[in-house]
Design a protein around this motif. Structure first.
Motif, PDB file in Angstrom:
ATOM      1  N   GLY A  17       0.809  -1.214   0.000  1.00 11.94           N
ATOM      2  CA  GLY A  17       0.000   0.000   0.000  1.00 11.94           C
ATOM      3  C   GLY A  17       0.840   1.261   0.000  1.00 11.94           C
ATOM      4  O   GLY A  17       0.659   2.136  -0.855  1.00 11.94           O
ATOM      5  N   PRO A  18       1.778   1.408   0.949  1.00 11.91           N
ATOM      6  CA  PRO A  18       2.636   2.591   0.969  1.00 11.91           C
ATOM      7  C   PRO A  18       3.454   2.774  -0.312  1.00 11.91           C
ATOM      8  O   PRO A  18       3.639   3.902  -0.772  1.00 11.91           O
ATOM      9  CB  PRO A  18       3.552   2.329   2.174  1.00 11.91           C
ATOM     10  N   ALA A  23       4.316   5.690  -5.351  1.00  9.80           N
ATOM     11  CA  ALA A  23       4.475   5.557  -6.799  1.00  9.80           C
ATOM     12  C   ALA A  23       3.473   6.426  -7.554  1.00  9.80           C
ATOM     13  O   ALA A  23       3.817   7.072  -8.554  1.00  9.80           O
ATOM     14  CB  ALA A  23       4.325   4.094  -7.207  1.00  9.80           C
ATOM     15  N   GLU A  24       2.236   6.457  -7.099  1.00 11.01           N
ATOM     16  CA  GLU A  24       1.219   7.279  -7.757  1.00 11.01           C
ATOM     17  C   GLU A  24       1.584   8.761  -7.679  1.00 11.01           C
ATOM     18  O   GLU A  24       1.449   9.502  -8.658  1.00 11.01           O
ATOM     19  CB  GLU A  24      -0.145   7.023  -7.133  1.00 11.01           C
ATOM     20  N   GLY A  25       2.062   9.194  -6.514  1.00  9.48           N
ATOM     21  CA  GLY A  25       2.477  10.586  -6.360  1.00  9.48           C
ATOM     22  C   GLY A  25       3.689  10.912  -7.205  1.00  9.48           C
ATOM     23  O   GLY A  25       3.761  11.989  -7.816  1.00  9.48           O
ATOM     24  N   ALA A  74      14.285   8.800  -2.553  1.00  8.61           N
ATOM     25  CA  ALA A  74      12.868   9.161  -2.643  1.00  8.61           C
ATOM     26  C   ALA A  74      11.982   7.950  -2.399  1.00  8.61           C
ATOM     27  O   ALA A  74      10.957   8.037  -1.703  1.00  8.61           O
ATOM     28  CB  ALA A  74      12.570   9.770  -4.010  1.00  8.61           C
ATOM     29  N   LEU A  75      12.384   6.816  -2.959  1.00 13.63           N
ATOM     30  CA  LEU A  75      11.608   5.586  -2.771  1.00 13.63           C
ATOM     31  C   LEU A  75      11.625   5.181  -1.294  1.00 13.63           C
ATOM     32  O   LEU A  75      10.570   4.870  -0.718  1.00 13.63           O
ATOM     33  CB  LEU A  75      12.212   4.483  -3.638  1.00 13.63           C
ATOM     34  N   HIS A  76      12.793   5.182  -0.705  1.00 16.89           N
ATOM     35  CA  HIS A  76      12.917   4.822   0.712  1.00 16.89           C
ATOM     36  C   HIS A  76      12.070   5.732   1.586  1.00 16.89           C
ATOM     37  O   HIS A  76      11.259   5.280   2.395  1.00 16.89           O
ATOM     38  CB  HIS A  76      14.382   4.904   1.145  1.00 16.89           C
ATOM     39  N   ASP A  77      12.259   7.045   1.419  1.00 20.09           N
ATOM     40  CA  ASP A  77      11.554   8.008   2.268  1.00 20.09           C
ATOM     41  C   ASP A  77      10.050   7.954   2.045  1.00 20.09           C
ATOM     42  O   ASP A  77       9.263   8.100   2.991  1.00 20.09           O
ATOM     43  CB  ASP A  77      12.066   9.424   1.991  1.00 20.09           C
ATOM     44  N   GLY A  78       9.635   7.734   0.783  1.00 16.41           N
ATOM     45  CA  GLY A  78       8.216   7.687   0.473  1.00 16.41           C
ATOM     46  C   GLY A  78       7.525   6.506   1.115  1.00 16.41           C
ATOM     47  O   GLY A  78       6.431   6.638   1.689  1.00 16.41           O
ATOM     48  N   VAL A  79       8.142   5.328   1.033  1.00 13.25           N
ATOM     49  CA  VAL A  79       7.548   4.139   1.638  1.00 13.25           C
ATOM     50  C   VAL A  79       7.489   4.288   3.158  1.00 13.25           C
ATOM     51  O   VAL A  79       6.459   4.005   3.787  1.00 13.25           O
ATOM     52  CB  VAL A  79       8.342   2.876   1.245  1.00 13.25           C
TER      53      VAL A  79
END
Length: 214
Positions: A17-18, A23-25, A74-79
């Motif tokens: 989910g996260p 990814a959508e953002g 960005a991927l790490h921080d976003g999740v």
């Protein structure tokens, strides 16, 4: 007091989910079509794809000048930002602890990602300890990582159960070390003929209920 060896991503904490929210953002931010979400989710492969490979795939597809390291960050921080501990999971872990089980996380991944999520969500308050493959120097399904988890908890592996969503890493690992296991199917059908879970359920709560009942 038996051990409860628990996977992290998509077992104790929802990762799918996260990742999808991030990814959508991200796709909207770079002006990519929303339908590309299916491609990005496929490339990520439930977190099994190396982060650098995901970053390189994104850069190549969209011809981005963003450095790969910035995309990895960005991927790490976003999740991490979108990950939350389900109160029902916390409650179930507390019940297991009250019943005499010792919950220990055994997770493949980087210390930066996994350790941050465990601490930031407050999951650390409901588990006895955790072992991350990067720190341990060995990954599931290698039996050594489960032995390290037992050592970390100062307990024996005998009587432990393994719970996770990965057929290879979690259930294969349990089979390799001779432990019973519960597989979180997440809408999938068991396909592997080399080994099989002791029990198959739809989520962590029924998994823990199954083990406590056993």
């Amino acid at each position: 007091m038996p051990l409860l060896l628990l996977d992290l991503d998509n077992t104790l904490l929802d990762r799918a989910g996260p990742f999808r929210v991030w990814a959508e953002g991200f796709l909207a931010e770079i002006g990519a079509p929303p339908s590309d979400i299916d491609w990005l989710v496929s490339v990520d492969a439930d977190g099994l794809t190396n982060r650098w490979d995901v970053a390189d795939a994104i850069r190549d597809r969209y011809q981005l000048r963003i450095p790969s390291i910035d995309l990895v960050d960005a991927l790490h921080d976003g999740v991490v930002e979108h990950t939350r501990l389900d109160p029902l999971v916390a409650c179930a872990l507390q019940i297991a602890d009250d019943a005499g089980w010792v919950p220990v996380v055994v997770s493949n991944g980087t210390m930066r990602q996994q350790d941050t999520m465990i601490r930031r969500t407050g999951l650390d308050r409901y588990i006895a300890d955790w072992v991350i493959s990067e720190e341990a120097g060995v990954s599931k399904p290698n039996p050594r990582i489960f032995a390290l988890a037992a050592e970390r908890a100062r307990m024996r592996l005998r009587g432990a159960w393994v719970v996770g969503d990965s057929p290879e890493a979690d259930i294969g690992g349990a089979a390799a070390v001779g432990l019973p296991s519960v597989w979180l199917r997440r809408g999938r059908t068991w396909m592997d003929t080399r080994f099989a879970p002791t029990r198959t359920v739809d989520g962590l709560l029924p998994a823990l209920a199954t083990i406590l009942g056993a």
